[in-house]
Structures are given as structure tokens and as C-alpha cells.
Design a protein around this motif. Structure first.
Motif, mmCIF file in Angstrom:
data_model
loop_
_atom_site.group_PDB
_atom_site.id
_atom_site.type_symbol
_atom_site.label_atom_id
_atom_site.label_comp_id
_atom_site.label_asym_id
_atom_site.label_seq_id
_atom_site.Cartn_x
_atom_site.Cartn_y
_atom_site.Cartn_z
ATOM 1 N N UNK A 88 0.838 -1.192 0.000
ATOM 2 C CA UNK A 88 0.000 0.000 0.000
ATOM 3 C C UNK A 88 0.872 1.241 0.000
ATOM 4 N N UNK A 89 0.671 2.162 -0.940
ATOM 5 C CA UNK A 89 1.449 3.408 -0.917
ATOM 6 C C UNK A 89 1.109 4.241 0.307
ATOM 7 N N UNK A 90 2.112 4.722 1.002
ATOM 8 C CA UNK A 90 1.895 5.584 2.164
ATOM 9 C C UNK A 90 1.854 7.031 1.709
ATOM 10 N N UNK A 91 0.838 7.365 0.922
ATOM 11 C CA UNK A 91 0.799 8.687 0.305
ATOM 12 C C UNK A 91 0.664 9.788 1.343
ATOM 13 N N UNK A 92 0.049 9.467 2.492
ATOM 14 C CA UNK A 92 -0.107 10.480 3.521
ATOM 15 C C UNK A 92 1.191 10.707 4.275
ATOM 16 N N UNK A 93 2.122 9.767 4.200
ATOM 17 C CA UNK A 93 3.407 9.893 4.903
ATOM 18 C C UNK A 93 4.480 10.433 3.978
ATOM 19 N N UNK A 94 4.651 9.806 2.824
ATOM 20 C CA UNK A 94 5.693 10.203 1.892
ATOM 21 C C UNK A 94 5.440 9.467 0.588
ATOM 22 N N UNK A 95 6.386 9.534 -0.293
ATOM 23 C CA UNK A 95 6.277 8.840 -1.561
ATOM 24 C C UNK A 95 6.670 7.373 -1.438
ATOM 25 N N UNK A 96 7.099 6.928 -0.259
ATOM 26 C CA UNK A 96 7.638 5.583 -0.129
ATOM 27 C C UNK A 96 6.541 4.523 -0.170
ATOM 28 N N UNK A 97 6.779 3.458 -0.904
ATOM 29 C CA UNK A 97 5.908 2.297 -0.852
ATOM 30 C C UNK A 97 6.096 1.608 0.493
ATOM 31 N N UNK A 98 4.983 1.132 1.089
ATOM 32 C CA UNK A 98 5.018 0.687 2.473
ATOM 33 C C UNK A 98 4.643 -0.783 2.601
ATOM 34 N N UNK A 99 5.395 -1.483 3.449
ATOM 35 C CA UNK A 99 5.161 -2.889 3.780
ATOM 36 C C UNK A 99 4.775 -2.944 5.254
ATOM 37 N N UNK A 100 3.593 -3.510 5.547
ATOM 38 C CA UNK A 100 3.011 -3.404 6.879
ATOM 39 C C UNK A 100 3.235 -4.661 7.721
#
Length: 211
Positions: free
Chosen positions: A5-17
Motif C-alpha cells: 500500500x502506498x503511504x501517500x499520507x506519509x511520503x512517496x515511499x511504498x510501504x510494507x506493513x
């Protein structure tokens, strides 16, 4: 298939949860490519897959989703939480964790060990760790020059030297806006033990109550 899921609210980084996509922190770090984020939900993380961690030489951000009060890495008095060797990605970061109850009988750093490694540790509580060697919490050897920003380092113990921090020849960690307090040792340097030409910079930081 794991969902990314893209962490668009945090930064441009793609996120692994963790634990939604991956059951453990080590599994998420393994899966995440460089220039991405591993987001760890609030909770207490224990067990072999959540300690003795590194960032696999990648430029990653490892982020505690609940901040240090709610996102806790607990080694349960067996092993370190982080072990970095030859990590050259200076843009990597660890943010928003309590890093606690590391316990080792050799090497430098009871909670986090850095050998020829550089990255940023930000907004973390590093507390209640133990080393019968040097550096109850943090150990720096080789050319390690990480930055600690806004961290609290407290209640750590070393038998040999550096209740909180040990820095050996060639290392140069920097502590900015940090508090180092209530750490103790049976030998030298309750707060920090610096030997063989090692260098530690404290900038706008507080060292008090170490013994």
C-alpha cells in the motif's frame, strides 16, 4: 499475495506493513526493496524474527506506527534488537520505537551494535538493556557514524564500560536533542565510554544521573 500500500499520507515511499502484510519485522525487511518503508503497527514485538535485526544493506525506513510509547521491540533479555555490519546506506532510518531488554555477553552494545555502519535513529526510547561487555545500550566500532535524533537512552547497564554508549577507534556517532540518563556501569563511563580515539558528538543533548 501480500498487499503493498502506498503511504501517500506519509511520503512517496511504498510501504510494507507489519503485521498486516508480514507477520514479523524481519520478514518485511527481507521483502521490502530499497527506498521503501516498513511500517510496524503499535504493539509489543518479541521472538527471534523481531530481534537481531538489520536493514539488509538497503536504504529503508523502519517506522513504529504507534510511536515509541506504543511500538515496543522487546528482546526478552536474550540477544540484541539490532545488529548492523557494513551498512553504508546513510539515508536509512529507524523511527518511533521503544528498544528494550536486549542482553548480550560479548561485543559492543546490548541493544544496538554498529560496525562500519551509518544510518539515523530518530524518536526512539532505548531503555533497560544490558551488556556484560562494553555499551549497555549502544556500541560503535569501525567507521560507524550514525545519528541519533530526539532519542531517550535510559536505564541501561554495562559490566565493563559505557552504561549507555561505547565508542571505539574510528567511530563517530552524533546525538542531537537526546537525553542520556539513569544508565550505569560497574567500570568506566556511566553515560559514555570512549576509547582508542573514538569520537562522540552531543548537540543540544542532556546527560545526567549516569553512574
Amino acid at each position: 499475495t501480500k498487499q503493498v500500500v502506498p503511504a501517500s499520507w506519509w511520503s512517496h515511499l511504498t510501504t510494507y506493513h507489519v503485521p498486516t502484510d508480514y507477520a514479523s519485522i524481519s520478514a518485511a525487511i527481507t521483502a521490502a526493496p530499497t527506498n521503501s518503508m516498513v511500517w510496524v503497527a503499535a504493539g509489543t514485538y518479541t521472538g527471534t524474527a523481531n530481534k537481531n535485526l538489520d536493514l539488509a544493506g538497503k536504504n529503508l525506513t523502519l517506522r513504529g506506527g504507534g510511536g515509541p510509547a506504543l511500538t515496543i521491540l522487546d528482546a526478552q533479555s536474550s540477544g540484541r534488537l539490532f545488529n548492523f555490519s557494513n551498512h553504508a546506506q546513510a539515508g536509512a532510518a529507524i523511527e518511533g520505537f521503544t528498544i528494550s531488554r536486549g542482553s548480550v555477553t560479548s561485543g559492543a552494545g546490548g541493544a544496538m551494535s554498529f560496525n562500519n555502519s551509518t544510518l539515523t535513529v530518530r524518536d526512539c526510547y532505548i531503555e533497560g538493556n544490558m551488556n556484560t561487555g562494553n555499551g549497555g545500550a549502544l556500541g560503535f566500532t569501525g567507521t560507524s557514524s550514525p545519528t541519533f535524533d530526539g532519542c531517550v537512552i535510559s536505564g541501561n547497564h554495562s559490566d565493563s564500560g559505557g552504561g549507555a554508549i561505547f565508542a571505539d577507534a574510528g567511530s563517530h556517532p552524533t546525538f542531537t536533542g537526546c537525553t542520556v540518563s539513569g544508565n550505569f556501569t560497574d567500570a568506566y563511563g556511566g553515560g559514555a565510554y570512549i576509547v582508542n580515539g573514538g569520537n562522540v558528538t552531543f548537540d543540544r543533548s542532556i546527560l545526567w544521573g549516569n553512574s
